[in-house]
Design a protein around this motif. Structure first.
Motif, PDB file in Angstrom:
ATOM      1  N   PHE A   1       0.826  -1.190   0.000  1.00  0.00           N
ATOM      2  CA  PHE A   1       0.000   0.000   0.000  1.00  0.00           C
ATOM      3  C   PHE A   1       0.868   1.251   0.000  1.00  0.00           C
ATOM      4  CE2 PHE A   1      -2.046   3.410   2.481  1.00  0.00           C
ATOM      5  CZ  PHE A   1      -3.074   3.713   1.611  1.00  0.00           C
ATOM      6  N   SER A   2       1.990   1.204   0.714  1.00  0.00           N
ATOM      7  CA  SER A   2       2.865   2.372   0.786  1.00  0.00           C
ATOM      8  C   SER A   2       3.358   2.769  -0.605  1.00  0.00           C
ATOM      9  CB  SER A   2       4.049   2.120   1.718  1.00  0.00           C
ATOM     10  OG  SER A   2       4.786   0.992   1.312  1.00  0.00           O
ATOM     11  N   THR A   3       3.617   1.803  -1.473  1.00  0.00           N
ATOM     12  CA  THR A   3       4.041   2.096  -2.842  1.00  0.00           C
ATOM     13  C   THR A   3       2.905   2.768  -3.598  1.00  0.00           C
ATOM     14  OG1 THR A   3       5.525   0.191  -2.830  1.00  0.00           O
ATOM     15  CG2 THR A   3       4.904   1.081  -4.984  1.00  0.00           C
ATOM     16  N   TRP A   4       1.717   2.212  -3.492  1.00  0.00           N
ATOM     17  CA  TRP A   4       0.543   2.779  -4.156  1.00  0.00           C
ATOM     18  C   TRP A   4       0.299   4.198  -3.653  1.00  0.00           C
ATOM     19  CZ3 TRP A   4      -4.550   4.046  -2.503  1.00  0.00           C
ATOM     20  CH2 TRP A   4      -5.510   4.144  -3.521  1.00  0.00           C
ATOM     21  N   LEU A   5       0.432   4.391  -2.348  1.00  0.00           N
ATOM     22  CA  LEU A   5       0.209   5.711  -1.754  1.00  0.00           C
ATOM     23  C   LEU A   5       1.248   6.720  -2.240  1.00  0.00           C
ATOM     24  CD1 LEU A   5      -1.366   7.528   0.175  1.00  0.00           C
ATOM     25  CD2 LEU A   5       0.101   6.687   2.029  1.00  0.00           C
ATOM     26  N   HIS A   6       2.499   6.292  -2.362  1.00  0.00           N
ATOM     27  CA  HIS A   6       3.540   7.185  -2.895  1.00  0.00           C
ATOM     28  C   HIS A   6       3.150   7.706  -4.274  1.00  0.00           C
ATOM     29  CE1 HIS A   6       6.872   7.190  -0.114  1.00  0.00           C
ATOM     30  NE2 HIS A   6       6.856   5.883  -0.020  1.00  0.00           N
ATOM     31  N   ILE A   7       2.676   6.819  -5.110  1.00  0.00           N
ATOM     32  CA  ILE A   7       2.321   7.195  -6.480  1.00  0.00           C
ATOM     33  C   ILE A   7       1.144   8.161  -6.476  1.00  0.00           C
ATOM     34  CG2 ILE A   7       1.447   6.313  -8.685  1.00  0.00           C
ATOM     35  CD1 ILE A   7       3.082   3.709  -7.988  1.00  0.00           C
ATOM     36  N   VAL A   8       0.119   7.852  -5.691  1.00  0.00           N
ATOM     37  CA  VAL A   8      -1.054   8.732  -5.606  1.00  0.00           C
ATOM     38  C   VAL A   8      -0.639  10.102  -5.080  1.00  0.00           C
ATOM     39  CG1 VAL A   8      -3.277   9.089  -4.453  1.00  0.00           C
ATOM     40  CG2 VAL A   8      -2.700   6.828  -5.355  1.00  0.00           C
ATOM     41  N   THR A   9       0.204  10.125  -4.054  1.00  0.00           N
ATOM     42  CA  THR A   9       0.643  11.390  -3.466  1.00  0.00           C
ATOM     43  C   THR A   9       1.444  12.221  -4.467  1.00  0.00           C
ATOM     44  OG1 THR A   9       0.706  10.366  -1.276  1.00  0.00           O
ATOM     45  CG2 THR A   9       1.912  12.429  -1.540  1.00  0.00           C
ATOM     46  N   ALA A  10       2.394  11.596  -5.142  1.00  0.00           N
ATOM     47  CA  ALA A  10       3.206  12.326  -6.129  1.00  0.00           C
ATOM     48  C   ALA A  10       2.333  12.868  -7.252  1.00  0.00           C
ATOM     49  CB  ALA A  10       4.304  11.414  -6.686  1.00  0.00           C
ATOM     50  N   ASN A  11       1.393  12.063  -7.722  1.00  0.00           N
ATOM     51  CA  ASN A  11       0.503  12.520  -8.791  1.00  0.00           C
ATOM     52  C   ASN A  11      -0.372  13.683  -8.338  1.00  0.00           C
ATOM     53  OD1 ASN A  11       1.495  10.701 -10.656  1.00  0.00           O
ATOM     54  ND2 ASN A  11      -0.093   9.182 -10.268  1.00  0.00           N
ATOM     55  N   CYS A  12      -0.908  13.605  -7.128  1.00  0.00           N
ATOM     56  CA  CYS A  12      -1.747  14.700  -6.614  1.00  0.00           C
ATOM     57  C   CYS A  12      -0.939  15.973  -6.422  1.00  0.00           C
ATOM     58  CB  CYS A  12      -2.436  14.294  -5.313  1.00  0.00           C
ATOM     59  SG  CYS A  12      -3.804  13.133  -5.561  1.00  0.00           S
ATOM     60  N   ALA A  13       0.270  15.851  -5.920  1.00  0.00           N
ATOM     61  CA  ALA A  13       1.121  17.035  -5.731  1.00  0.00           C
ATOM     62  C   ALA A  13       1.443  17.678  -7.075  1.00  0.00           C
ATOM     63  CB  ALA A  13       2.396  16.661  -4.988  1.00  0.00           C
ATOM     64  N   ARG A  14       1.745  16.866  -8.071  1.00  0.00           N
ATOM     65  CA  ARG A  14       2.042  17.422  -9.395  1.00  0.00           C
ATOM     66  C   ARG A  14       0.792  18.035 -10.021  1.00  0.00           C
ATOM     67  NH1 ARG A  14       4.147  12.419 -11.647  1.00  0.00           N
ATOM     68  NH2 ARG A  14       4.013  13.363 -13.682  1.00  0.00           N
ATOM     69  N   THR A  15      -0.358  17.431  -9.809  1.00  0.00           N
ATOM     70  CA  THR A  15      -1.613  18.000 -10.322  1.00  0.00           C
ATOM     71  C   THR A  15      -1.912  19.330  -9.637  1.00  0.00           C
ATOM     72  OG1 THR A  15      -2.479  15.809 -10.837  1.00  0.00           O
ATOM     73  CG2 THR A  15      -4.089  17.580 -10.579  1.00  0.00           C
ATOM     74  N   THR A  16      -1.693  19.403  -8.330  1.00  0.00           N
ATOM     75  CA  THR A  16      -1.893  20.658  -7.602  1.00  0.00           C
ATOM     76  C   THR A  16      -0.970  21.730  -8.161  1.00  0.00           C
ATOM     77  OG1 THR A  16      -2.588  19.524  -5.585  1.00  0.00           O
ATOM     78  CG2 THR A  16      -1.751  21.769  -5.329  1.00  0.00           C
ATOM     79  N   TYR A  17       0.273  21.373  -8.405  1.00  0.00           N
ATOM     80  CA  TYR A  17       1.228  22.340  -8.951  1.00  0.00           C
ATOM     81  C   TYR A  17       0.754  22.857 -10.318  1.00  0.00           C
ATOM     82  CZ  TYR A  17       5.292  24.310 -11.187  1.00  0.00           C
ATOM     83  OH  TYR A  17       6.125  25.141 -11.864  1.00  0.00           O
ATOM     84  N   ARG A  18       0.328  21.958 -11.187  1.00  0.00           N
ATOM     85  CA  ARG A  18      -0.149  22.380 -12.517  1.00  0.00           C
ATOM     86  C   ARG A  18      -1.360  23.298 -12.391  1.00  0.00           C
ATOM     87  NH1 ARG A  18       1.392  17.023 -14.054  1.00  0.00           N
ATOM     88  NH2 ARG A  18      -0.676  16.264 -13.587  1.00  0.00           N
ATOM     89  N   SER A  19      -2.261  22.981 -11.469  1.00  0.00           N
ATOM     90  CA  SER A  19      -3.444  23.806 -11.254  1.00  0.00           C
ATOM     91  C   SER A  19      -3.067  25.198 -10.756  1.00  0.00           C
ATOM     92  CB  SER A  19      -4.367  23.113 -10.247  1.00  0.00           C
ATOM     93  OG  SER A  19      -5.437  23.939  -9.895  1.00  0.00           O
ATOM     94  N   LEU A  20      -2.149  25.265  -9.804  1.00  0.00           N
ATOM     95  CA  LEU A  20      -1.699  26.555  -9.281  1.00  0.00           C
ATOM     96  C   LEU A  20      -1.009  27.371 -10.374  1.00  0.00           C
ATOM     97  CD1 LEU A  20      -0.295  25.297  -5.876  1.00  0.00           C
ATOM     98  CD2 LEU A  20      -2.313  26.745  -6.198  1.00  0.00           C
TER      99      LEU A  20
END
Length: 184
Positions: free
Chosen positions: A71-90
């Motif tokens: 799960f920690s691997t899956w969570l890392h991927i979700v977290t990195a993707n969300c952070a990058r999406t937030t950055y693109r949105s900002l």
């Protein structure tokens, strides 16, 4: 994000539909998610936004967690993707706000952290890589942001080890090219 076995078990239970386990899982991972987002996004408010987006994504998509990897691997991927999406949105919102105003000036170097500036440059480079070569971007995120070893990257992407290493090497060279000579 070194998550313990209880967290892994909660994730498996939540993926199976246990709502109580999902609530407990979200409470347990929230501090780790926030720390990980803060490593990617230089401003606290941006990291908080990405953290909330990550927790929402976990809650909505936990049923897709199949348990093949930790799960920690899956969570890392979700977290990195969300952070990058937030950055693109900002970045998009900032561009929309300044489109009718004077052209944006470069920030004063005395008032902007070198580390923060570097991370923003890196996020721009990652965004360019993802738009141009998504397979390379995915491999680079797993290796350099999620910090999986090469074998785990190959396993996650279901590709041979040599292909994983090649993609990561090509992605790093691409990012270096975007960042310019100062980062080599």
């Amino acid at each position: 994000m070194a998550l313990d076995e209880l967290t892994e078990e909660l994730a498996r239970s939540a993926a199976a539909g246990d709502h109580r386990a999902l609530g407990e899982l979200l409470a347990r991972i929230e501090p780790d998610v926030m720390r990980h987002c803060a490593r990617i996004l230089p401003y606290h408010q941006d990291a908080e936004e990405a953290s909330q987006d990550t927790l929402l994504a976990v809650a909505r998509n936990i049923g897709r967690f199949e348990g093949r990897a930790r799960f920690s691997t899956w969570l890392h991927i979700v977290t990195a993707n969300c952070a990058r999406t937030t950055y693109r949105s900002l970045k998009r919102r900032a561009a929309e706000q300044t489109s009718d105003e004077l052209p944006m000036q470069k920030p004063d170097a005395r008032r902007v952290s070198v580390i923060a500036g570097s991370r923003l440059d890196l996020l721009d480079a990652m965004e360019a890589l993802e738009a141009d070569k998504p397979d390379l971007a995915q491999a680079l995120v797993l290796r350099d942001i999620v910090q999986l070893d090469y074998n785990e990257v190959a396993e996650q992407l279901n590709i041979p080890l040599g292909t994983a290493k090649s993609r990561i090497h090509q992605a790093r060279k691409y990012v270096q090219g975007v960042l310019g000579e100062d980062y080599r």
